[in-house]
Enzyme design. Structure first.
Site, PDB file in Angstrom:
ATOM      1  N   ARG A  48      -1.928  12.099 -15.725  1.00 37.60           N
ATOM      2  CA  ARG A  48      -2.620  12.464 -14.500  1.00 37.60           C
ATOM      3  C   ARG A  48      -2.319  11.496 -13.353  1.00 37.60           C
ATOM      4  O   ARG A  48      -2.269  11.885 -12.187  1.00 37.60           O
ATOM      5  CB  ARG A  48      -4.126  12.486 -14.776  1.00 37.60           C
ATOM      6  CG  ARG A  48      -4.916  13.154 -13.699  1.00 37.60           C
ATOM      7  CD  ARG A  48      -6.423  13.093 -13.865  1.00 37.60           C
ATOM      8  NE  ARG A  48      -6.941  12.619 -15.120  1.00 37.60           N
ATOM      9  CZ  ARG A  48      -8.126  12.018 -15.234  1.00 37.60           C
ATOM     10  NH1 ARG A  48      -8.872  11.819 -14.164  1.00 37.60           N
ATOM     11  NH2 ARG A  48      -8.559  11.627 -16.405  1.00 37.60           N
ATOM     12  N   HIS A 103      30.607 -29.542  -7.862  1.00 39.63           N
ATOM     13  CA  HIS A 103      29.514 -28.580  -7.885  1.00 39.63           C
ATOM     14  C   HIS A 103      29.751 -27.441  -8.876  1.00 39.63           C
ATOM     15  O   HIS A 103      28.856 -26.615  -9.089  1.00 39.63           O
ATOM     16  CB  HIS A 103      29.291 -27.994  -6.487  1.00 39.63           C
ATOM     17  CG  HIS A 103      28.617 -28.952  -5.541  1.00 39.63           C
ATOM     18  ND1 HIS A 103      28.933 -30.288  -5.492  1.00 39.63           N
ATOM     19  CD2 HIS A 103      27.644 -28.765  -4.608  1.00 39.63           C
ATOM     20  CE1 HIS A 103      28.188 -30.883  -4.572  1.00 39.63           C
ATOM     21  NE2 HIS A 103      27.400 -29.985  -4.020  1.00 39.63           N
ATOM     22  N   GLU A 115      16.705 -32.018  -1.366  1.00 36.21           N
ATOM     23  CA  GLU A 115      16.402 -30.589  -1.540  1.00 36.21           C
ATOM     24  C   GLU A 115      15.106 -30.510  -2.340  1.00 36.21           C
ATOM     25  O   GLU A 115      15.103 -30.273  -3.541  1.00 36.21           O
ATOM     26  CB  GLU A 115      17.577 -29.905  -2.241  1.00 36.21           C
ATOM     27  CG  GLU A 115      18.863 -30.023  -1.423  1.00 36.21           C
ATOM     28  CD  GLU A 115      20.133 -29.772  -2.220  1.00 36.21           C
ATOM     29  OE1 GLU A 115      20.022 -29.438  -3.426  1.00 36.21           O
ATOM     30  OE2 GLU A 115      21.225 -29.925  -1.652  1.00 36.21           O
ATOM     31  N   TYR A 134      -4.748   9.307 -18.299  1.00 37.39           N
ATOM     32  CA  TYR A 134      -4.215   8.652 -17.100  1.00 37.39           C
ATOM     33  C   TYR A 134      -2.691   8.594 -17.092  1.00 37.39           C
ATOM     34  O   TYR A 134      -2.062   8.646 -16.034  1.00 37.39           O
ATOM     35  CB  TYR A 134      -4.747   7.221 -16.994  1.00 37.39           C
ATOM     36  CG  TYR A 134      -6.221   7.100 -16.687  1.00 37.39           C
ATOM     37  CD1 TYR A 134      -7.024   8.217 -16.488  1.00 37.39           C
ATOM     38  CD2 TYR A 134      -6.808   5.840 -16.591  1.00 37.39           C
ATOM     39  CE1 TYR A 134      -8.374   8.085 -16.208  1.00 37.39           C
ATOM     40  CE2 TYR A 134      -8.156   5.695 -16.313  1.00 37.39           C
ATOM     41  CZ  TYR A 134      -8.937   6.819 -16.125  1.00 37.39           C
ATOM     42  OH  TYR A 134     -10.267   6.678 -15.854  1.00 37.39           O
ATOM     43  N   PHE A 153      20.164 -21.059   3.948  1.00 34.96           N
ATOM     44  CA  PHE A 153      20.630 -20.999   2.561  1.00 34.96           C
ATOM     45  C   PHE A 153      19.486 -20.857   1.567  1.00 34.96           C
ATOM     46  O   PHE A 153      19.711 -20.607   0.384  1.00 34.96           O
ATOM     47  CB  PHE A 153      21.402 -22.284   2.219  1.00 34.96           C
ATOM     48  CG  PHE A 153      20.638 -23.539   2.553  1.00 34.96           C
ATOM     49  CD1 PHE A 153      19.542 -23.939   1.812  1.00 34.96           C
ATOM     50  CD2 PHE A 153      20.996 -24.305   3.647  1.00 34.96           C
ATOM     51  CE1 PHE A 153      18.825 -25.078   2.124  1.00 34.96           C
ATOM     52  CE2 PHE A 153      20.289 -25.452   3.976  1.00 34.96           C
ATOM     53  CZ  PHE A 153      19.199 -25.839   3.208  1.00 34.96           C
ATOM     54  N   ASN A 191      28.135 -22.189   0.134  1.00 38.04           N
ATOM     55  CA  ASN A 191      26.770 -22.360   0.633  1.00 38.04           C
ATOM     56  C   ASN A 191      26.167 -21.011   1.019  1.00 38.04           C
ATOM     57  O   ASN A 191      26.544 -20.413   2.028  1.00 38.04           O
ATOM     58  CB  ASN A 191      26.798 -23.288   1.845  1.00 38.04           C
ATOM     59  CG  ASN A 191      25.462 -23.990   2.082  1.00 38.04           C
ATOM     60  OD1 ASN A 191      25.252 -24.574   3.127  1.00 38.04           O
ATOM     61  ND2 ASN A 191      24.565 -23.944   1.122  1.00 38.04           N
ATOM     62  N   TYR A 204      27.470 -32.834   9.811  1.00 39.76           N
ATOM     63  CA  TYR A 204      27.189 -32.693   8.379  1.00 39.76           C
ATOM     64  C   TYR A 204      28.154 -31.717   7.708  1.00 39.76           C
ATOM     65  O   TYR A 204      28.388 -30.611   8.192  1.00 39.76           O
ATOM     66  CB  TYR A 204      25.754 -32.190   8.159  1.00 39.76           C
ATOM     67  CG  TYR A 204      25.459 -31.874   6.710  1.00 39.76           C
ATOM     68  CD1 TYR A 204      25.243 -32.889   5.787  1.00 39.76           C
ATOM     69  CD2 TYR A 204      25.459 -30.557   6.247  1.00 39.76           C
ATOM     70  CE1 TYR A 204      25.006 -32.608   4.456  1.00 39.76           C
ATOM     71  CE2 TYR A 204      25.223 -30.264   4.910  1.00 39.76           C
ATOM     72  CZ  TYR A 204      24.998 -31.297   4.021  1.00 39.76           C
ATOM     73  OH  TYR A 204      24.785 -31.016   2.701  1.00 39.76           O
TER      74      TYR A 204
END
Length: 662
Positions: A398, A194, A529, A395, A444, A307, A164
């Site tokens: 404190r 991409h 994905e 508060y 990834f 990647n 791959y």
């Protein structure tokens, strides 16, 4: 023959200079002629002669005299910009520089190196690399591992094994086998396709962090990149040649594909690139100007560059470091507010926190004591109300150890995850040289940093939430016993009225930003994905939340110092007086209304600048108190030390100031 690279309306033109007597004005007109030649409508001009323009250097934006000779004013292959009159006011104007260019014009090439091995980078190191404080080199061990993993890839290609991303397509196309003759084209196509991000480009600092972190991951030796290519990436970093990387487009699995592809695109000489010398220009010109060649991708190398989770994680490291800095200073600012509101220190007593010994809570209480302990630092303000009839404080004062404390513990938790992530291999497939094979997995996936950064935003936000309530107490005369909105002649003057509104607006905005992005997932890549982290937005919004926290605390710092003015001539403790003096070195007292935004910005800078910060002023007093009150034998972890969280459960004595306020 000298040549110059000229920016005209978003385009870059290489203009050779044939005549040594040519002027800067001639260079501008020649660039305009070439620009018009490439436009069907001549760019809207009849001729270059009628265009009014000025020329400035891309580095530092210095204006050039049109009558000066080119050879006297410019170096060979220098980058300049032609700015046409009227363009700069147009919404279509494309500058050659990123926002805040004045910050980058002071860039000086570093002389020191940091050695990367993929295993020992810290979040502080990465932020300093982003600031341009170091160059990068590999350790010998890292070089050996990179070579060994590359040998595995070359064997796969030689034997035509189906693996791959090396000899197949990507994502849905994982079963498509690619012939050896097209393996290089496969990697280039991957990077180009991409590179689909949108939005503003990352700042130079963040681009440096991203590039440095990718180098560190590649140095681990599990990516299959060649040492030659990795060295080219390092050379680009060391020359501060930074690709154009849009901030939006990653879903955080399979890694940060879009931003890392833009990173790789610039390195192969395509798209835009920035350097202090050139400003934004075509990547090939920027690389050439620095004596560098575009990378020629080999099999697997495109995938190796894009990647991983480095976009999420590099921004996350900045977020962690800024969060750590503002959390420390929030304690100092709150202590100053407590003094102005004439609060008691009894809530910070050692025994109270010893019976609920969360590390952050114990440390915050200790810091309050170190700043307010009357045995060490007498306070005239505290002495003035020693015998008042107030039983206990609100508060927001404190409970600072409990509220601020969990923020510190949150930061420590997130920093631990980030430190692991920046030294992790996040490729797919992974190359294991010792086994001589590749294995597909899911390193990834950005869920770890995404979840951690969502948690960080939620935690750090609380510093602003409680600070805004303290600002309200400072500004409200029924709660503070000070003039309304901390100004004289109220009505004629409004004082801190709208500064408090600004703080409230930022806190409200943070409430929306704190919604976790990592609870969302959208299936992508044709359901290949099918679960993603959305970590890119986790990182970006965490940074925005932290910036808002810094700004709210800057407003509280100004308000507390203004409150001191109404208590004079009484003085507070020595460390808090030093903090007051630091603020007054950049912001004068508020005697009547004036333009307030610059004051808030000046106070903000005091919280984010390392060399002259509120923390640096107060730290010597905190550390001295620690040495005097903490047994030397008690251990301190490295993570706790870097955050200022010391392993403490007791000190040598209690602060008895205001002991009658039970």
């Amino acid at each position: 023959m000298p040549r110059y690279t000229v920016h005209v309306r978003g385009e870059w033109l290489a203009v050779p200079c044939l005549n040594s007597t040519s002027t800067i004005g001639w260079l501008g007109k020649e660039a305009l002629r070439r620009y018009m030649k490439n436009k069907p409508d001549n760019g809207g001009f009849a001729s270059a002669e009628e265009v009014k323009f000025y020329i400035r250097r891309c580095k530092g934006l210095g204006l050039l005299d049109l009558d000066d000779k080119v050879e006297d004013a410019l170096e060979d292959n220098e980058f300049v910009e032609v700015v046409i009159e009227g363009d700069i006011m147009s919404p279509d104007f494309i500058p050659s520089q990123p926002e805040g260019v004045h910050l980058y014009s002071k860039y000086r090439e570093p002389e020191q190196y940091i050695s990367l091995d993929g295993n020992s980078l810290t979040t502080e190191d990465l932020v300093n690399l982003g600031k341009g404080l170091y160059k990068i080199k590999l350790t010998p061990e890292a070089e050996t591992k990179v070579k060994q993993s590359r040998e595995v890839i070359e064997r796969i290609v030689k034997e035509k094994t189906v693996v791959y991303g090396i000899t197949t397509g990507f994502g849905k196309f994982a079963r498509t086998v690619i012939p050896n003759s097209k393996l290089t084209e496969l990697q280039v196509n991957l990077v180009r396709s991409h590179s689909a991000g949108v939005g503003k480009p990352l700042t130079p600092e963040r681009s440096r962090m991203l590039l440095a972190l990718r180098i560190n991951v590649l140095a681990k030796g599990y990516s299959g990149i060649s040492l030659e290519t990795l060295q080219q990436v390092i050379d680009a970093f060391n020359a501060s040649c930074l690709p154009y990387i849009p901030e939006k487009g990653t879903v955080g699995a399979s890694g940060d594909l879009a931003p890392l592809s833009h990173l790789a695109l610039g390195l192969i000489g395509e798209g835009k690139m920035w350097s202090p010398k050139s400003g934004w220009a075509d990547a090939k010109y920027v690389l050439e100007a620095h004596g560098l060649r575009p990378i020629a991708l080999k099999p697997k190398e495109g995938l190796a560059l894009i990647n991983g989770t480095q976009m999420i994680t590099s921004l996350g490291c900045e977020a962690v470091e800024r969060a750590s800095a503002i959390a420390r200073q929030a304690d100092i600012i709150a202590a100053l507010t407590l003094e102005v509101l004439k609060g008691t220190t009894r809530a910070f007593d050692t025994d109270i926190h010893a019976v609920r010994p969360h590390r952050g809570q114990v440390e915050v209480a200790f810091r309050f004591r170190s700043l307010l302990d009357s045995d060490h630092h007498p306070s005239e303000i505290a002495e003035s109300h020693r015998f008042c009839d107030r039983v206990q404080d609100a508060y927001t004062m404190r409970c600072c150890p409990q509220v601020h404390g969990v923020v510190n513990d949150t930061i420590a938790f997130v920093k631990d995850i980030m430190t692991t992530e920046i030294n992790s291999a996040t490729d797919n497939p992974m190359v294991f040289a010792e086994r001589a094979e590749t294995i597909s997995g899911g390193n990834f996936h950005g869920e770890y940093p995404a979840k951690a950064l969502d948690y960080l935003a939620i935690g750090v936000h609380e510093l602003a939430a409680i600070s805004e309530r303290r600002i309200e107490r400072l500004c409200n005369p029924s709660l503070s016993e000070l003039p309304a909105f901390l100004v004289t002649e109220g009505g004629l003057n409004s004082g801190f009225m709208i500064a408090h509104c600004t703080a409230a607006a930022l806190v409200s905005e943070n409430k929306a930003l704190c919604h976790p992005s990592s609870v969302d997932s959208l299936s992508t890549s044709a359901a290949t994905e099918d679960h993603v982290s959305m970590g890119g937005w986790s990182a970006r919004k965490a940074l925005r939340v932290i910036e808002h926290v810094e700004q709210v605390l800057a407003i509280e710092l100004l308000a507390a110092c203004q409150g001191i003015e109404f208590l004079r001539p009484l003085r507070t403790t020595t460390p808090l007086e030093k903090v007051y003096d630091l603020v007054r070195s950049v912001v004068r007292p508020w005697m009547k209304d004036r333009f307030m935004a610059p004051d808030i910005e000046a106070a903000h800078r005091l919280l984010v600048e390392q060399k002259a910060s509120v923390w640096e002023v107060a730290r010597p007093y905190i550390e001295k108190y620690r040495r005097e009150h903490i047994p030397e034998s008690r251990p301190i972890s490295p993570t706790a030390f870097s955050l200022g969280l010391m392993d403490i459960n007791s000190d040598a004595g209690h602060d008895h100031r205001q002991q009658d306020n039970l």
